[in-house]
Design a protein around this motif. Sequence first.
Motif, PDB file in Angstrom:
ATOM      1  N   MET A   1       0.852  -1.178   0.000  1.00 51.14           N
ATOM      2  CA  MET A   1       0.000   0.000   0.000  1.00 51.14           C
ATOM      3  C   MET A   1       0.890   1.231   0.000  1.00 51.14           C
ATOM      4  N   CYS A   2       0.734   2.072  -0.976  1.00 49.50           N
ATOM      5  CA  CYS A   2       1.560   3.274  -1.103  1.00 49.50           C
ATOM      6  C   CYS A   2       1.129   4.311  -0.074  1.00 49.50           C
ATOM      7  N   ASN A   3       2.076   4.726   0.777  1.00 49.91           N
ATOM      8  CA  ASN A   3       1.804   5.739   1.786  1.00 49.91           C
ATOM      9  C   ASN A   3       2.719   6.952   1.690  1.00 49.91           C
ATOM     10  N   LEU A   4       3.464   7.047   0.589  1.00 48.99           N
ATOM     11  CA  LEU A   4       4.340   8.191   0.404  1.00 48.99           C
ATOM     12  C   LEU A   4       4.675   8.321  -1.078  1.00 48.99           C
ATOM     13  N   TYR A   5       4.592   9.549  -1.587  1.00 48.71           N
ATOM     14  CA  TYR A   5       5.031   9.769  -2.959  1.00 48.71           C
ATOM     15  C   TYR A   5       5.625  11.164  -3.084  1.00 48.71           C
TER      16      TYR A   5
ATOM     17  N   GLY B   1       5.760  -5.452  -7.815  1.00 48.38           N
ATOM     18  CA  GLY B   1       5.296  -6.648  -7.117  1.00 48.38           C
ATOM     19  C   GLY B   1       6.403  -7.409  -6.427  1.00 48.38           C
ATOM     20  N   ALA B   2       7.616  -7.351  -6.967  1.00 50.72           N
ATOM     21  CA  ALA B   2       8.744  -8.036  -6.335  1.00 50.72           C
ATOM     22  C   ALA B   2       9.064  -7.437  -4.973  1.00 50.72           C
ATOM     23  N   VAL B   3       8.689  -6.164  -4.772  1.00 47.23           N
ATOM     24  CA  VAL B   3       8.914  -5.486  -3.490  1.00 47.23           C
ATOM     25  C   VAL B   3       7.654  -5.523  -2.635  1.00 47.23           C
ATOM     26  N   HIS B   4       6.519  -5.235  -3.265  1.00 49.40           N
ATOM     27  CA  HIS B   4       5.240  -5.152  -2.538  1.00 49.40           C
ATOM     28  C   HIS B   4       4.205  -5.990  -3.289  1.00 49.40           C
ATOM     29  N   PRO B   5       4.051  -7.261  -2.941  1.00 49.57           N
ATOM     30  CA  PRO B   5       3.238  -8.172  -3.757  1.00 49.57           C
ATOM     31  C   PRO B   5       1.724  -7.997  -3.678  1.00 49.57           C
ATOM     32  N   LYS B   6       1.201  -7.228  -2.717  1.00 50.24           N
ATOM     33  CA  LYS B   6      -0.257  -7.104  -2.609  1.00 50.24           C
ATOM     34  C   LYS B   6      -0.869  -6.357  -3.780  1.00 50.24           C
ATOM     35  N   ALA B   7      -0.379  -5.159  -4.055  1.00 49.02           N
ATOM     36  CA  ALA B   7      -0.965  -4.315  -5.102  1.00 49.02           C
ATOM     37  C   ALA B   7      -0.047  -3.140  -5.348  1.00 49.02           C
ATOM     38  N   MET B   8      -0.335  -2.399  -6.427  1.00 47.06           N
ATOM     39  CA  MET B   8       0.412  -1.182  -6.717  1.00 47.06           C
ATOM     40  C   MET B   8      -0.559  -0.085  -7.131  1.00 47.06           C
ATOM     41  N   PRO B   9      -0.156   1.184  -7.024  1.00 43.52           N
ATOM     42  CA  PRO B   9      -1.045   2.259  -7.473  1.00 43.52           C
ATOM     43  C   PRO B   9      -1.366   2.116  -8.961  1.00 43.52           C
ATOM     44  N   VAL B  10      -2.578   2.491  -9.333  1.00 43.20           N
ATOM     45  CA  VAL B  10      -2.975   2.471 -10.744  1.00 43.20           C
ATOM     46  C   VAL B  10      -2.401   3.719 -11.405  1.00 43.20           C
TER      47      VAL B  10
END
Length: 198
Positions: free
Chosen positions: A1-5, A156-165
């Motif tokens: 889950m992205c919490n910083l950009y 996904g290799a770092v965060h396998p749940k999901a990525m921002p669209v």
Amino acid sequence: MCNLYNLKASARDIGAVFDAIDASGGALEKDYVSPGRPGLVVTQSAATRRLRTMRWGFPPPPGVRNAVVNVRNYHSAFWRSALANPERRCLVPVTSFQEWSVEPDPITGKKKPHWFSIPSRPIFAFAGIWRPVGDDAAYAFLTASYDGDPATHVVGAVHPKAMPVIVDDNDYERWLTAPVEDALGLAVPFPSQLMAVD
């Protein structure tokens, strides 16, 4: 889950990329955005796009403490009205985003931050939605699950749940104006080969 950009670009440059009138009221305090802080979004009404300042995170539903920053279940009643109304969709300008590694580093014992960008597009956009909150407004952005093995995707290799669209430049109008079923066709992982990670 992205919490910083990051958003390391001027309002003028962002407005030019998205063909949007700057109605943001000025620069952000920082060149990054975290939950609960103001960020810039591009909204569209009729044929006019505007760059606006809103707070990142929808007010939570009853029983939830923190603001909701990522949209995962597109069919949830919590998101349905914003997704169905094209005027409540937005583009969230980004220059890079962070995901934490799932496993801690074997030496330090700490999770490692990874920053993702699109080298061919210094400023890109997440697919977002927004809503009025009193005299203010709040936004969140969609996430997409991976098809097949997440490890085959750079994010996904770092965060396998999901990525921002991430919305391709050619699909900005579609995200901002199309009927919901068509717009949600964009909710897929961005091509891994077009991305970079630090």
